[in-house]
Design a protein around this motif. Structure first.
Motif, PDB file in Angstrom:
ATOM      1  N   UNK A 290       0.859  -1.177   0.000  1.00 13.30           N
ATOM      2  CA  UNK A 290       0.000   0.000   0.000  1.00 13.30           C
ATOM      3  C   UNK A 290       0.900   1.232   0.000  1.00 13.30           C
ATOM      4  N   UNK A 291       0.805   1.983  -1.079  1.00 13.22           N
ATOM      5  CA  UNK A 291       1.763   3.041  -1.363  1.00 13.22           C
ATOM      6  C   UNK A 291       1.444   4.351  -0.649  1.00 13.22           C
ATOM      7  N   UNK A 292       2.498   5.106  -0.404  1.00 11.23           N
ATOM      8  CA  UNK A 292       2.341   6.456   0.147  1.00 11.23           C
ATOM      9  C   UNK A 292       1.951   7.432  -0.946  1.00 11.23           C
ATOM     10  N   UNK A 293       2.420   7.146  -2.168  1.00  8.85           N
ATOM     11  CA  UNK A 293       2.116   8.004  -3.303  1.00  8.85           C
ATOM     12  C   UNK A 293       1.512   7.168  -4.421  1.00  8.85           C
ATOM     13  N   UNK A 294       0.553   7.739  -5.108  1.00 14.61           N
ATOM     14  CA  UNK A 294      -0.111   7.038  -6.195  1.00 14.61           C
ATOM     15  C   UNK A 294       0.851   6.849  -7.362  1.00 14.61           C
ATOM     16  N   UNK A 295       0.713   5.736  -8.097  1.00 17.87           N
ATOM     17  CA  UNK A 295       1.546   5.490  -9.264  1.00 17.87           C
ATOM     18  C   UNK A 295       1.045   6.311 -10.444  1.00 17.87           C
ATOM     19  N   UNK A 296       1.814   6.304 -11.537  1.00 23.08           N
ATOM     20  CA  UNK A 296       1.418   7.060 -12.732  1.00 23.08           C
ATOM     21  C   UNK A 296       0.150   6.496 -13.357  1.00 23.08           C
ATOM     22  N   UNK A 297      -0.197   5.239 -13.000  1.00 23.47           N
ATOM     23  CA  UNK A 297      -1.427   4.624 -13.498  1.00 23.47           C
ATOM     24  C   UNK A 297      -2.599   4.858 -12.561  1.00 23.47           C
ATOM     25  N   UNK A 298      -2.354   5.586 -11.462  1.00 25.32           N
ATOM     26  CA  UNK A 298      -3.430   5.889 -10.526  1.00 25.32           C
ATOM     27  C   UNK A 298      -3.671   4.822  -9.473  1.00 25.32           C
ATOM     28  N   UNK A 299      -2.703   3.924  -9.266  1.00 25.23           N
ATOM     29  CA  UNK A 299      -2.858   2.839  -8.291  1.00 25.23           C
ATOM     30  C   UNK A 299      -2.292   3.248  -6.928  1.00 25.23           C
ATOM     31  N   UNK A 300      -3.044   2.927  -5.887  1.00 26.05           N
ATOM     32  CA  UNK A 300      -2.579   3.195  -4.530  1.00 26.05           C
ATOM     33  C   UNK A 300      -1.982   1.957  -3.871  1.00 26.05           C
ATOM     34  N   UNK A 301      -2.142   0.802  -4.517  1.00 29.04           N
ATOM     35  CA  UNK A 301      -1.532  -0.412  -3.995  1.00 29.04           C
ATOM     36  C   UNK A 301      -1.129  -1.341  -5.122  1.00 29.04           C
ATOM     37  N   UNK A 302      -0.122  -2.148  -4.842  1.00 32.21           N
ATOM     38  CA  UNK A 302       0.380  -3.125  -5.807  1.00 32.21           C
ATOM     39  C   UNK A 302       0.316  -4.495  -5.155  1.00 32.21           C
ATOM     40  N   UNK A 303      -0.401  -5.421  -5.781  1.00 34.42           N
ATOM     41  CA  UNK A 303      -0.528  -6.783  -5.264  1.00 34.42           C
ATOM     42  C   UNK A 303       0.338  -7.717  -6.106  1.00 34.42           C
TER      43      UNK A 303
END
Length: 219
Positions: A117-130
């Motif tokens: 669960x990220x502190x900053x959103x990715x360039x694709x708009x994701x707040x988490x990476x599974x």
């Protein structure tokens, strides 16, 4: 560009060790998965993005006595075996883990699902990476799994170098065979550079060589 290719990068050698060309530029990547699975060897770890996250591909890797560490695709069917549990905090966010079950052609596979669960959103708009992995906890912790996947982004650097510095995508090549041949030549050129870089790094230090090459790429 006419044609499409899947390229395998060895993260230790920093070299492209295999390529799967396809003359149909509109073909889906998944149409090449069977060819990739034929090259999987026992004891390997395959790291890939979510486009590679299909039941057939994951089970195919395990069938070859190999392991996978692949970002989860939202369309992949799965059943939660345990709840998400907090593992640790890292620089980019917080890491959680749970066990999920995958089924394919009557077979069941229990794997680890690591969520960052990220502190900053990715360039694709994701707040988490599974991330789904067959690696046991005794081999890689949840933090190790997240770090290994993070290193996968280095393949993007490879393609940037191949495209900009070795003319891997020549727009005027309209024939698929010519375009794919040109791209593969660019990969060979990149591998030659990787060998030279590794040799110089062993003498002068990897950090110094990487800094010099970065300046070369930018120029």
């Amino acid at each position: 560009m006419p044609g499409k290719s899947l390229v395998v990068l060895d993260p230790d050698l920093r070299m492209a060790i295999d390529v799967f060309p396809c003359e149909d530029g509109h073909a889906q990547e998944r149409s090449l998965f069977e060819s990739v699975l034929q090259r999987v060897k026992a004891g390997e770890l395959w790291i890939a993005d979510r486009n590679m996250c299909t039941q057939g591909f994951l089970f195919g890797i395990c069938k070859a006595s190999s392991d996978f560490l692949i970002r989860e695709h939202k369309s992949l069917p799965q059943q939660a075996i345990s709840e998400l549990e907090f593992q640790c905090d890292v620089e980019t966010g917080s890491i959680f883990e749970q066990t999920v079950a995958l089924t394919y052609e009557g077979n069941c596979l229990k794997v680890r699902r690591v969520v960052l669960r990220l502190k900053k959103v990715t360039r694709d708009g994701d707040w988490e990476i599974a991330i789904l992995t067959s690696l046991p906890q005794t081999v890689a912790s949840a933090a190790d799994v997240a770090q290994l996947y993070r290193g996968r982004w280095s393949v993007e650097t490879l393609f940037q170098i191949v495209t900009k510095n070795f003319e891997g995508e020549i727009q005027t090549l309209g024939y698929p065979k010519a375009a794919l041949f040109s791209f593969c030549l660019a990969l060979v050129s990149y591998n030659i550079l990787a060998v030279v870089r590794r040799a110089l790094g062993s003498v002068h230090g990897v950090g110094k060589i990487e800094s010099s090459l970065s300046e070369f790429y930018e120029s």
